[in-house]
Design an enzyme around this catalytic site. Structure first.
Site, short mmCIF file in Angstrom:
data_model
loop_
_atom_site.label_atom_id
_atom_site.label_comp_id
_atom_site.label_asym_id
_atom_site.label_seq_id
_atom_site.Cartn_x
_atom_site.Cartn_y
_atom_site.Cartn_z
N ILE A 61 0.85 -1.20 0.00
CA ILE A 61 0.00 0.00 0.00
C ILE A 61 0.88 1.25 0.00
CG2 ILE A 61 -2.08 -1.03 0.98
CD1 ILE A 61 -1.13 0.07 3.72
N PRO A 62 1.54 1.54 -1.12
CA PRO A 62 2.42 2.72 -1.17
C PRO A 62 1.62 4.02 -0.99
CG PRO A 62 2.17 1.75 -3.36
CD PRO A 62 1.50 0.83 -2.40
N HIS A 63 2.21 4.93 -0.25
CA HIS A 63 1.60 6.23 0.00
C HIS A 63 2.69 7.22 0.38
CE1 HIS A 63 1.66 3.87 3.71
NE2 HIS A 63 1.76 5.01 4.36
N GLY A 64 2.34 8.48 0.44
CA GLY A 64 3.31 9.52 0.74
C GLY A 64 3.59 9.66 2.23
#
Length: 143
Positions: A61-64
């Site tokens: 779950i890539p996110h900033g």
């Protein structure tokens, strides 16, 4: 779900060379959808360098970063499927759910994802489907 995960945000059958490339594809899709400013994609790479976004069952779950929340234009998710898999720090990842959120708009989807990951058949369906409607139904909790 349609507002948070638009149909245009579902990309199936993708290829990726490695984790950084997959995160770059995820960030570019969020930018393309108008959900984030371009610098958010860089913040996704920065966040991934700090701690892996791998969550199990071949999902990430890539996110900033927290600071990058200011770069979010609107809450949005993107679903990217990599049928051939990606080496994610020694883990095999077949699907990414990219997150653009300034607050907690995505929490319900993450809760649904956690439930899906406990059901091997549903997790497999997300990893292998060639139908965006299946993705929408599963992540909406209808599948």
């Amino acid at each position: 779900m349609g507002e948070l995960l638009p149909r245009a945000g579902i990309k199936l059958g993708l290829a990726s060379t490695d984790r950084a490339d997959a995160v770059a594809q995820a960030g570019a899709l969020l930018v393309e959808l108008g959900a984030v400013q371009p610098a958010y994609a860089d913040a996704m790479q920065e966040r991934e360098a700090m701690v892996s976004s791998y969550v199990g069952e071949q999902f990430a779950i890539p996110h900033g970063t927290n600071d990058a929340r200011a770069l979010v234009n609107r809450p949005c998710l993107a679903f990217l499927q990599f049928p051939d898999g990606i080496d994610w720090e020694g883990q095999d990842v077949r699907a990414c759910i990219a997150i653009a959120a300034a607050a907690d708009e995505h929490v319900q989807v993450l809760s649904t994802l956690a439930t899906i990951l406990l059901d091997p058949a549903r997790a497999e369906a997300l990893r292998t489907t060639d139908d965006p409607e299946v993705v929408l139904a599963l992540l909406a909790g209808d599948g």
